[in-house]
Design an enzyme around this catalytic site. Structure first.
Site, PDB file in Angstrom:
ATOM      1  CD  GLU A   1      -2.661  -1.496   0.570  1.00  8.66           C
ATOM      2  OE1 GLU A   1      -3.285  -0.542   0.106  1.00  8.66           O
ATOM      3  OE2 GLU A   1      -2.805  -2.667   0.199  1.00  8.66           O
TER       4      GLU A   1
ATOM      5  CB  CYS B   1      -2.299   6.339   2.518  1.00  4.36           C
ATOM      6  SG  CYS B   1      -3.488   5.397   3.468  1.00  4.36           S
TER       7      CYS B   1
HETATM    8  P1  NAP Z   1       8.562   4.898   4.165  1.00  4.87           P
HETATM    9  O1  NAP Z   1       9.721   5.744   4.424  1.00  4.87           O
HETATM   10  O2  NAP Z   1       8.504   4.139   2.917  1.00  4.87           O
HETATM   11  O3  NAP Z   1       8.453   3.919   5.411  1.00  4.87           O
HETATM   12  C1  NAP Z   1       7.466   2.955   5.492  1.00  4.87           C
HETATM   13  C2  NAP Z   1       7.953   1.811   6.356  1.00  4.87           C
HETATM   14  O4  NAP Z   1       9.041   1.185   5.711  1.00  4.87           O
HETATM   15  C3  NAP Z   1       8.465   2.243   7.706  1.00  4.87           C
HETATM   16  O5  NAP Z   1       8.148   1.273   8.658  1.00  4.87           O
HETATM   17  C4  NAP Z   1       9.950   2.307   7.496  1.00  4.87           C
HETATM   18  O6  NAP Z   1      10.681   2.143   8.681  1.00  4.87           O
HETATM   19  C5  NAP Z   1      10.123   1.110   6.603  1.00  4.87           C
HETATM   20  N1  NAP Z   1      11.369   1.112   5.877  1.00  4.87           N
HETATM   21  C6  NAP Z   1      11.975   2.143   5.275  1.00  4.87           C
HETATM   22  N2  NAP Z   1      13.118   1.722   4.710  1.00  4.87           N
HETATM   23  C7  NAP Z   1      13.214   0.411   4.965  1.00  4.87           C
HETATM   24  C8  NAP Z   1      14.165  -0.588   4.666  1.00  4.87           C
HETATM   25  N3  NAP Z   1      15.263  -0.321   3.977  1.00  4.87           N
HETATM   26  N4  NAP Z   1      13.946  -1.841   5.100  1.00  4.87           N
HETATM   27  C9  NAP Z   1      12.847  -2.136   5.796  1.00  4.87           C
HETATM   28  N5  NAP Z   1      11.923  -1.237   6.133  1.00  4.87           N
HETATM   29  C10 NAP Z   1      12.088   0.024   5.711  1.00  4.87           C
HETATM   30  O7  NAP Z   1       7.221   5.718   4.240  1.00  4.87           O
HETATM   31  P2  NAP Z   1       6.805   6.767   5.348  1.00  4.87           P
HETATM   32  O8  NAP Z   1       7.523   8.024   5.064  1.00  4.87           O
HETATM   33  O9  NAP Z   1       6.914   6.174   6.700  1.00  4.87           O
HETATM   34  O10 NAP Z   1       5.275   6.908   5.047  1.00  4.87           O
HETATM   35  C11 NAP Z   1       4.770   7.879   4.202  1.00  4.87           C
HETATM   36  C12 NAP Z   1       4.363   7.275   2.908  1.00  4.87           C
HETATM   37  O11 NAP Z   1       3.559   6.157   3.125  1.00  4.87           O
HETATM   38  C13 NAP Z   1       3.533   8.222   2.091  1.00  4.87           C
HETATM   39  O12 NAP Z   1       4.000   8.225   0.801  1.00  4.87           O
HETATM   40  C14 NAP Z   1       2.141   7.650   2.133  1.00  4.87           C
HETATM   41  O13 NAP Z   1       1.396   7.886   0.989  1.00  4.87           O
HETATM   42  C15 NAP Z   1       2.395   6.207   2.322  1.00  4.87           C
HETATM   43  N6  NAP Z   1       1.309   5.586   3.034  1.00  4.87           N
HETATM   44  C16 NAP Z   1       0.537   4.729   2.374  1.00  4.87           C
HETATM   45  C17 NAP Z   1      -0.511   4.125   3.035  1.00  4.87           C
HETATM   46  C18 NAP Z   1      -1.406   3.160   2.323  1.00  4.87           C
HETATM   47  O14 NAP Z   1      -2.218   2.506   2.946  1.00  4.87           O
HETATM   48  N7  NAP Z   1      -1.300   3.045   1.043  1.00  4.87           N
HETATM   49  C19 NAP Z   1      -0.749   4.388   4.364  1.00  4.87           C
HETATM   50  C20 NAP Z   1       0.079   5.276   5.012  1.00  4.87           C
HETATM   51  C21 NAP Z   1       1.122   5.864   4.329  1.00  4.87           C
HETATM   52  P3  NAP Z   1      11.450   3.384   9.375  1.00  4.87           P
HETATM   53  O15 NAP Z   1      10.404   4.337   9.784  1.00  4.87           O
HETATM   54  O16 NAP Z   1      12.157   2.745  10.489  1.00  4.87           O
HETATM   55  O17 NAP Z   1      12.344   3.945   8.310  1.00  4.87           O
END
Ligand code: NAP
Length: 707
Positions: free
Chosen positions: A280, A319
């Site tokens: 997602e 999101c």
């Molecule tokens: P993100 O940076 O991609 O992080 C998402 C998750 O992935 C976090 O738990 C993060 O952990 C983890 N992560 C990042 N790098 C990783 C790696 N190398 N290995 C394993 N895990 C890793 O996204 P975000 O900034 O937290 O969230 C914002 C984005 O999420 C927005 O673009 C939003 O649209 C999207 N979003 C989508 C939904 C949906 O249902 N579609 C819902 C909410 C948000 P860390 O925090 O420890 O880096």
């Protein structure tokens, strides 16, 4: 570096109980092999979105990730798989109740993420209610068994001795849940509920910046003692070499940015083991205002309310938030004016204050990122409201908290702009995109390249149909709001446990929730082929062509436990007379010509004269198979899949064959559902009607108690 912690006060028992004698006491725990352990080192400091003060530190360094997977596979999985779907559903219900009793703690801590109480509601109460929904779905739509039968039996042979059936069984690995920062509770629970219901253990990795709230909830989950050992483990921090140990029985459910999803999806182990991966991700969700919804109509006002709510709830960090406001060009100015006026009424500040409508972004980093995105967007659109650092704050310090002013942009040429369809500012930011025709609105909607949700606000159902058919392929969920449903509408931005959440393209191409559909993500679908009897035994559901057993007595004399799948009753026969048809017509008032008028009936291509009513056949069949005396059968509560296959004329004789098809115990109610495969045949052994009779049958204990 850690002195700031001494000033942090939380109104929660949790943080009081972890008071600050040693800084390390504030380090978040990792739940590893059923033990709470801290990661190595000082860890990364997590700060309050409101005050900028440290809240906790986070580290998963030094964890044995391979051992976590092993524990899930060897301890959690087998324990969960011993339970039936109904028992797992009961477990979810108990857990949801437990969390509900502790929710004030979660609300108190949630403030530190920048969320107002209203923002926290979908996260905390929404997460708990998702668990309740899955509990109920599991008990009502899945069997009280260990195998889920997917769809109908497929006839694969001429004589019916060889058939096929799809079954779903739990995957034998772990479900890795990687969540985004914006819903630290719901994000975890919406994945956990279907996973546990499937019988699969989970390893949860919350986003670091708000992991303290997830950690608190996991502590309560574990303290409840409701889940079997090994069902849940938690990683607060990075996932180390976890992915290096995955195999084909594991599942990954990811929520976050598209960039991270793509990177994780390409992990060599995910590729080589074909690890199931559902994502997602980002989404530039649109909302279309219908051409009929001009200023002064209820729909216009509803649109303004919906957009403002979506822009400001959770400070736009959803999101599902509306990022693209697709409005008729002739009213675009009115839309901008109305939105600007409504956004001007939004009070920004300390989310703990009752005076505040919108809190802070999750972190200073997040604020910096949103600012950058607005800069990018403003190259192709004009900022028409907000976009400034100079705004009033209630009970908060702008230098410390991650506050951001709601910002509205207007893009005059949306068809030739790219940024407005591709740059996601994950905050209270949205752009108005004017359209001149329905086709143009559809084209603009599609330019988002795949979204979680799209909304349409119109009172013209034909316009709604045109827009839905034109844009549904680009959306996981669509909501159409008008004056008739607005008051009860769940709103553009609320994913529901009953409905799928996910979307194509930019939205990640995944699907979560959607009731039982979400549970099946964690199960393997297998096509099995064999004889009807073999497949009946495997699936605990009788299939036509399988053995018909002599129950030794009328099956209505047997209790739920005594009944066996395949127990069969063959009735005597009864002739249908013209007097029966006349009597039935008079008695029920159903004097449809096919039952009353020989000549008219014969003109009908299906009949060659007067025929018996279908409901007469059903009623006479009940009279033929019933055992009328007081007994363990408590009630007939319906029929499923009823088909009338042959006309019945007067002079025909009917008989019934009833087979116990499926038994589903209903918890501790004292009864269970028994489904009977029913065939009504005529004197030539042709099937005239086929259906399933549903009864409630007393258990031994209940039956003994009423004798
Ligand atoms: P993100 O940076 O991609 O992080 C998402 C998750 O992935 C976090 O738990 C993060 O952990 C983890 N992560 C990042 N790098 C990783 C790696 N190398 N290995 C394993 N895990 C890793 O996204 P975000 O900034 O937290 O969230 C914002 C984005 O999420 C927005 O673009 C939003 O649209 C999207 N979003 C989508 C939904 C949906 O249902 N579609 C819902 C909410 C948000 P860390 O925090 O420890 O880096």
């Amino acid at each position: 570096m850690l002195s700031g912690w001494l000033t942090v006060q939380f109104d929660t028992e949790y943080f009081k109980s972890r008071q600050i004698l040693y800084p390390s006491a504030m380090k978040l725990g990792n739940l590893v092999q059923d033990n709470w352990i801290e990661g190595d080192g000082d860890g990364r400091i997590l700060t309050s979105a409101v005050s900028g003060e440290p809240v906790a530190s986070i580290s998963s360094d030094g964890l044995d990730f391979a051992a976590m997977l092993d524990h899930a596979r060897k301890i959690g999985g087998p324990k969960l798989r011993k339970l039936t779907f109904h028992e797992r559903g009961d477990m979810l219900k108990a857990l949801a109740k437990y969390l509900d009793e502790h929710k004030q703690e979660f609300y108190a801590l949630s403030t530190q993420t920048g969320a107002t109480r209203k923002d926290s509601w979908p996260d905390i109460d929404g997460g708990i209610s998702t668990m309740f929904v899955f509990s109920s779905k599991g008990r009502r739509e899945m069997p009280n068994d260990h195998v889920y039968l997917d769809g109908a039996v497929e006839q694969l042979s001429r004589n019916g001795t060889f058939v096929g059936q799809h079954i779903c069984t739990p995957k034998l690995g772990a479900a890795i849940h990687i969540n985004a920062f914006n819903f630290p509770c719901w994000g975890m629970l919406e994945k956990l509920a279907p996973t546990l219901l499937a019988g699969v253990p989970a390893i949860i990795k919350p986003a670091s910046s708000t992991a303290y709230l997830t950690e608190l909830m996991v502590r309560r989950i574990i303290e409840s003692g409701i889940l079997p050992a090994g069902s849940v483990q938690l990683i607060c921090g990075g996932i180390g070499d976890l992915f290096d140990h995955l195999n084909c029985q594991d599942t990954i459910a990811f929520t976050g940015s598209k960039t991270t999803a793509e990177m994780l999806q390409q992990h060599p182990r995910v590729v080589s083991e074909s690890v199931a991966f559902t994502a997602e991700t980002d989404s530039l969700n649109m909302s279309i205002l219908g051409p009929d919804a001009t200023p002064g109509t209820p729909e216009f006002d509803l649109y303004i309310q919906e957009v403002v709510r979506e822009m400001t709830s959770k400070a736009g960090q959803k999101c599902t938030a509306i990022r693209r406001i697709i409005a008729p060009a002739k009213v675009a100015g009115d839309v901008v004016a109305a939105l600007s006026s409504a956004l001007g009424d939004i009070r920004i500040g300390n989310p703990g204050s009752k005076e505040v409508d919108m809190g802070a972004l999750a972190s200073q980093d997040q604020r910096a990122e949103v600012r950058d995105r607005v800069t990018e967007l403003s190259k192709q659109a004009d900022v028409v409201y907000g976009g400034s650092d100079d705004f009033d704050l209630v009970d908060a310090d702008a230098r410390k908290g991650a506050f951001f002013m709601p910002t509205l942009l207007l893009c005059e040429k949306p068809l030739s702009s790219t940024a407005v369809h591709s740059v996601e500012a994950f905050g209270p930011v949205s752009t108005v995109l004017p359209y001149d025709s329905i086709d143009e609105a559809i084209e603009l909607a599609r330019m988002g390249e795949g979204s979680l949700v799209g909304s349409i606000i119109t009172n013209d159902n034909n316009v709604a149909r045109e827009l839905v058919l034109g844009t549904a392929a680009y959306h996981g969920r669509m909501i159409i709001i008008n004056r008739h449903c607005a008051a009860e509408s769940t709103g553009h931005g609320s994913p529901l446990a009953h409905l799928v959440h996910g979307g194509p393209g930019r939205a990640g191409g995944g699907e979560e929730m959607g009731g039982v559909r979400g549970v099946l993500h964690y199960m393997q679908r297998t096509a099995i082929q064999g004889s009807p009897e073999t497949l009946s035994v495997i699936g605990h559901r009788w299939i036509r062509g399988a053995d018909e057993k002599d129950p030794g007595a009328h099956p209505f004399r047997k209790t739920f436990e005594q009944l066996e799948i395949g127990d069969t009753f063959n009735s005597g026969s009864r002739e249908i007379t013209l007097a029966d048809i006349d009597h039935f017509a008079e008695f029920t008032g159903d004097k449809f010509y096919a039952h009353m008028d020989e000549e008219a009936a014969a003109k009908n291509p299906f009949f060659d004269g007067r025929v018996a009513h279908g409901y007469l056949i059903l009623s006479f069949a009940a009279g033929l198979f019933v055992d009328p005396d007081f007994g363990p059968v408590l009630a007939n509560y319906g029929v499923d899949d009823l088909r009338f296959l042959q006309p019945v004329n007067h002079g025909d004789s009917l008989k019934v064959r009833l087979v116990c098809k499926q038994k589903t115990l209903r918890g501790d109610t004292g009864y269970g559902e028994v489904r009977w495969d029913t065939e009504v045949k005529n004197q030539d052994d042709e099937i005239v009607a086929q259906y399933e009779v549903l009864t409630m049958v007393a258990t031994d204990a209940h039956w003994e108690s009423v004798q």
